[in-house]
Write a protein that holds these residues in place. Structure first.
Motif, short mmCIF file in Angstrom:
data_model
loop_
_atom_site.label_atom_id
_atom_site.label_comp_id
_atom_site.label_asym_id
_atom_site.label_seq_id
_atom_site.Cartn_x
_atom_site.Cartn_y
_atom_site.Cartn_z
N PHE A 1 3.23 70.81 38.15
CA PHE A 1 3.15 69.64 37.28
C PHE A 1 4.39 69.59 36.38
CE2 PHE A 1 -1.12 70.74 38.40
CZ PHE A 1 -1.82 69.54 38.49
N ARG B 1 5.74 67.29 29.78
CA ARG B 1 6.12 66.05 29.07
C ARG B 1 7.42 66.25 28.30
NH1 ARG B 1 1.86 62.48 29.27
NH2 ARG B 1 -0.21 63.40 29.65
N GLU B 2 7.59 67.43 27.72
CA GLU B 2 8.80 67.77 27.00
C GLU B 2 9.20 69.20 27.34
OE1 GLU B 2 8.29 67.27 22.84
OE2 GLU B 2 7.79 65.13 22.96
N HIS C 1 9.05 73.51 36.37
CA HIS C 1 7.73 72.90 36.36
C HIS C 1 6.68 73.95 36.00
CE1 HIS C 1 9.82 70.19 39.49
NE2 HIS C 1 9.97 69.67 38.28
N THR D 1 -6.34 69.17 38.68
CA THR D 1 -5.92 68.00 37.90
C THR D 1 -6.88 67.75 36.74
OG1 THR D 1 -4.90 67.02 39.87
CG2 THR D 1 -5.34 65.56 38.02
N ALA E 1 -5.91 67.73 32.74
CA ALA E 1 -6.25 66.60 31.86
C ALA E 1 -7.07 67.05 30.65
CB ALA E 1 -6.99 65.53 32.65
N GLU F 1 0.22 69.24 27.33
CA GLU F 1 1.68 69.31 27.45
C GLU F 1 2.18 68.89 28.83
OE1 GLU F 1 0.26 72.81 24.86
OE2 GLU F 1 -0.31 71.84 26.75
N LEU F 2 1.27 68.75 29.80
CA LEU F 2 1.65 68.42 31.17
C LEU F 2 1.29 66.98 31.51
CD1 LEU F 2 0.42 71.59 33.11
CD2 LEU F 2 2.60 71.24 31.93
N VAL F 3 2.07 66.40 32.40
CA VAL F 3 1.69 65.13 33.02
C VAL F 3 0.64 65.45 34.08
CG1 VAL F 3 2.48 63.15 34.35
CG2 VAL F 3 3.99 64.19 32.63
N GLU G 1 -0.43 64.74 36.85
CA GLU G 1 -0.24 64.26 38.21
C GLU G 1 0.68 65.23 38.92
OE1 GLU G 1 -0.75 62.05 41.56
OE2 GLU G 1 -1.75 61.71 39.64
#
Length: 333
Positions: free
Chosen positions: A194, A197-198, A221, A252, A256, A261-263, A265
């Motif tokens: 994954f 985000r930053e 990642h 996933t 969530a 901190e993770l996207v 997807e």
């Protein structure tokens, strides 16, 4: 001495490398591609943290050998970000680390930990993410002239003073030819990567909890694998597509819920087929001139296993050259 190593995963190549450095004549046979199958992927978690003091001590020895590999590679192959364990394993694994004299702490998560954790964590400062791709490059440079494509069907067809079986899923069938029983029920396993985000200020520690294992990848990642029941993942029970679907849903959802901190997807996945029910641990057997190794989560021990297998082969050859001897593990060949 002529040695044939069957299987060019991380342990097989480590063994070949150790044998070559000892001056032996080595051939490595691989049915598919080197570092495929169970050694696939660019990274793994390294940790001293285990539930058995002997495994903790072995990991500490392997840690020193990973440092030696890093020197040979000219770059770090093992990160210094540490690892944490949360959930039901904390107390037992902390006790094993204490018994082995390994540095550790139990308390709050260290600074930079991703996501939410429940309760205290076991902090393993010697842990981190392995650059498995970098280790593979190092070993392939050393062993490539000795690699040969080919699937071994009959051990009697191999001409060698010693044979080392590190063939992953193929080990059980070959070991049975010399009377060694190896677990052979395969299962599907999928892990996902994954994007963050930053970019964090420091590399987050690897994390093992009751449901997942997580670590950074060399690509920057965050890799996450979920622990699904064997009844779901065995190849006899479900297809790879079904296990992939269930694993994706589980991991996933975990991202969530617990890793903001993770996207949530996945942008990549790695599949492999380990043996069902294999946890941490290394097992070996010898039958005549055949040395067999199997177990679970072996990549972190790879340099140590290579050295020990190479030493065992050399010692066994000397013993046989001196004369017959009694060995309760020798099934004859």
């Amino acid at each position: 001495m002529r040695v044939v190593v069957v299987g060019a995963g991380i342990v097989g190549l480590s063994t070949a490398d150790a044998l070559l450095r000892r001056g032996h004549d080595v051939t490595v046979l691989e049915a598919r591609r080197p570092l495929g199958a169970r050694s696939v992927g660019s990274s793994r978690i390294f940790r001293l943290a285990h539930g058995d003091p002997e495994l903790v001590a072995a990991a500490a020895e392997a840690r020193r050998l990973w440092d030696a590999w890093s020197e040979r590679a000219g770059r770090p192959l093992l990160g210094d970000e540490g690892a944490i364990v949360s959930g039901p394993r904390v107390d037992a694994w902390a006790a094993a680390m204490a018994a082995a004299g390994a540095p550790h702490e139990v308390g709050n998560p260290p600074s930079g930990t991703l996501g939410r954790t429940d309760g205290p964590v076991l902090h393993d400062p010697a842990g981190g993410a392995l650059d498995l791709a970098g280790a593979g490059e190092l070993l392939l440079r050393a062993t490539k002239p000795h690699l040969r494509p080919g699937r071994v069907v009959d051990l009697d067809e191999l001409i060698a003073d010693a044979i080392v079986l590190t063939a992953g899923a193929g080990t059980a069938e070959l070991a049975a030819q010399v009377g060694v029983t190896v677990p052979d029920e395969p299962c599907h396993h999928v892990r996902f990567s994954f994007p963050l985000r930053e970019r964090p200020a420091t590399v987050p520690p690897a994390h093992i909890d009751g449901a997942t294992y997580q670590h950074r990848t060399p690509e920057g990642h965050w890799a996450i694998g979920g622990h699904l029941p064997d009844a779901v993942t065995t190849t006899a029970a479900h297809s790879l597509d079904e296990v992939r679907r269930r694993s994706r849903e589980t991991v996933t959802a975990h991202v969530a819920e617990r890793l903001p901190e993770l996207v949530p997807e996945p942008i990549g996945e790695v599949t492999c087929t380990p043996t069902a029910g294999e946890g941490d641990g290394v097992r070996t057997a010898r039958a005549g001139n055949v040395h067999v190794l199997w177990g679970g989560n072996l990549a972190k021990f790879a340099p140590l296993l290579g050295e020990r297998l190479a030493a065992a082969v050399a010692e066994d050859h000397v013993a046989h050259a001196i004369g017959p001897h009694d060995d309760p593990t020798d099934h004859g060949r």
